[in-house]
Design an enzyme around this catalytic site. Structure first.
Site, mmCIF file in Angstrom:
data_model
loop_
_atom_site.group_PDB
_atom_site.id
_atom_site.type_symbol
_atom_site.label_atom_id
_atom_site.label_comp_id
_atom_site.label_asym_id
_atom_site.label_seq_id
_atom_site.Cartn_x
_atom_site.Cartn_y
_atom_site.Cartn_z
ATOM 1 N N GLY A 209 0.630 6.814 -4.048
ATOM 2 C CA GLY A 209 0.450 5.421 -3.617
ATOM 3 C C GLY A 209 0.822 4.453 -4.717
ATOM 4 N N ASN A 210 0.457 3.204 -4.529
ATOM 5 C CA ASN A 210 0.723 2.196 -5.559
ATOM 6 C C ASN A 210 -0.426 1.200 -5.610
ATOM 7 O OD1 ASN A 210 1.349 -0.175 -3.767
ATOM 8 N ND2 ASN A 210 2.897 1.283 -3.043
#
Ligand code: CTP
Length: 406
Positions: A209-210
């Site tokens: 993810g980020n």
């Protein structure tokens, strides 16, 4: 913010939820609205006018005849001044009176006399809400253009669990904002906004993810709603509460976001890609949880689909009439990289932000962005709360729309 400078007439009718209307009045005043409160006699049995008067710094109106003596035709002047008339809480009795055009107290007289839009937040016991008479009355008000917000479900004053609770102040505020903005600069436009950071699964419990919090996209969705647009929010998982009055499409991966955006593209006037879409995903998603082993674990990543590139491919050129907006999150050479993205992705507007600054970009409430268009000089905005950045972006979108559609 749309509430700043708005004139709100707040009708309070006799239900136990009356005390929550004090909070509503307070939030409206904090947002810059001028609030005139009208209470029914019933409401004064639950709370006194004093808290409303203290918060709004304006007289509370109750008695039609007293007011007729004090001022000239109070209900006419209140009804004429209102930008929006809100009734919270609205009892079944007041709703029924409004439907039938009764004008037996100051509030119902004001409703009958006003041309301002109505926002009604019902609150009553579950049996009264479920009664077909109430259901028909509410349907009639909706048909006539009133916004009905709630009621919510939960524990009622009677101790029962059911539908009939006054909804949260935030939801009523959102309904008021949407109603005030319905003829706003994006009225009638279908706006799709993507938000959040996509999650690319590694196994059933992990993902790549980020750091995107989704706040910028959600702020854009709220602001576009308040500008009169019909908004669809295509959102990757965020911890944010749902946005009132927008159609929310939950997605997880870049591929799901791509499908959700492309499926809607033909019926979209404005697309704003505020999401942080993963550029890579695990080449293989394990069916079962990956167990730890000695030594290194090497992940192989493959490219995801570029959603804006796919949109660009489908565009027949600026003549397709759409406004496509992208974001560029950069940590170096901001303007150079941003201009390159603007042209490469055939965007009408690019919002560039330097995410290496601690007060701008990911996970913070503020943002410092520069707006770029294919022609025209870069327009750097100062550090602003994300809500204000959203309005500035949409002001630019509205201007671009007007320029290309006359
Ligand atoms: N975007 C997209 N699809 C992707 C990746 C990004 O549509 N797979 C969109 C983002 O929503 C954003 C814009 O493209 O509006 C720019 O995203 P960004 O990650 O900054 O740019 P990239 O084109 O992916 O370039 P790079 O990562 O090399 O900077």
């Amino acid at each position: 913010m749309i509430l700043n400078g708005a004139h709100v007439v707040l009708g309070v009718t006799g239900g136990i939820a009356c005390y929550k209307a004090v909070d509503l009045a307070s939030k409206l005043v904090q947002a810059g609205a001028t609030v005139d409160v009208i209470m029914t006699e019933g409401a004064t049995q639950f709370v006194t006018p004093l808290p409303f008067q203290t918060i709004t710094k304006r007289p509370v109106s109750i008695d039609m005849f007293q007011l007729l003596r004090d001022t000239d035709m109070a209900h006419i002047s209140l009804s004429a001044r209102a930008d929006v008339l809100v009734i919270a809480p609205a009892t079944a009795n007041t709703i029924a009176k409004i439907v039938h055009g009764l004008a037996d107290n100051l509030l119902t007289s004001t409703v009958l006399a006003t041309t301002a839009p109505l926002v009604i937040a019902p609150a009553m016991d579950a049996d009264m809400w479920a009664n077909p008479v109430t259901a028909e009355n509410v349907a009639t008000l909706r048909r006539r253009g009133a916004t009905i917000v709630g009621p919510g479900e939960g524990r009622l004053a009677s101790g029962r669990i059911g539908a009939g609770r006054l909804v949260a102040t935030e939801e009523i505020l959102a309904a008021i904002r949407q109603t005030l903005g319905r003829n706003g600069p994006l009225a009638g436009l279908r706006v799709v906004i993507s938000a959040g950071g996509t999650q690319e699964p590694l196994d059933p419990v992990r993902h790549v993810g980020n750091r995107s919090s989704g706040r910028m996209g959600y702020a854009l969705a709220e602001a576009a709603r308040d500008y009169g647009a019909q908004v669809t929010l295509v959102t990757a998982p965020t911890g944010l509460p749902p946005v009132y009055g927008v159609d929310t499409v939950p997605v997880r991966t870049a591929a799901e976001m791509h499908d959700a955006v492309i499926d809607r593209l033909d019926a979209t006037d404005v697309l704003i890609m505020a999401a942080a879409v993963a550029d890579y995903r695990p080449a293989h998603t394990a069916e079962h949880k990956i167990k730890k082993q000695d030594g290194e674990l090497v992940l192989r990543l493959e490219r995801t689909v570029d959603i804006l590139a796919a949109v660009a491919k489908r565009r027949t050129g600026p003549a397709d009439g759409k406004i496509i907006v992208g974001f560029a999150a950069e940590t170096e050479n901001l303007l150079e990289n941003a201009r390159d993205k603007l042209l490469r992705k055939r965007l009408d507007l690019l919002v560039a932000n330097d995410v290496s600054a601690s007060d701008s970009g990911f996970e913070v409430a503020t943002n410092r962005v520069t707006l770029l268009t294919p022609d025209g000089a870069p327009d750097p905005l100062p550090l602003l709360p994300k809500e204000e950045v959203a309005e500035r972006i949409l002001d630019r979108v509205a201007a671009l729309w007007r320029a290309s559609h006359g």
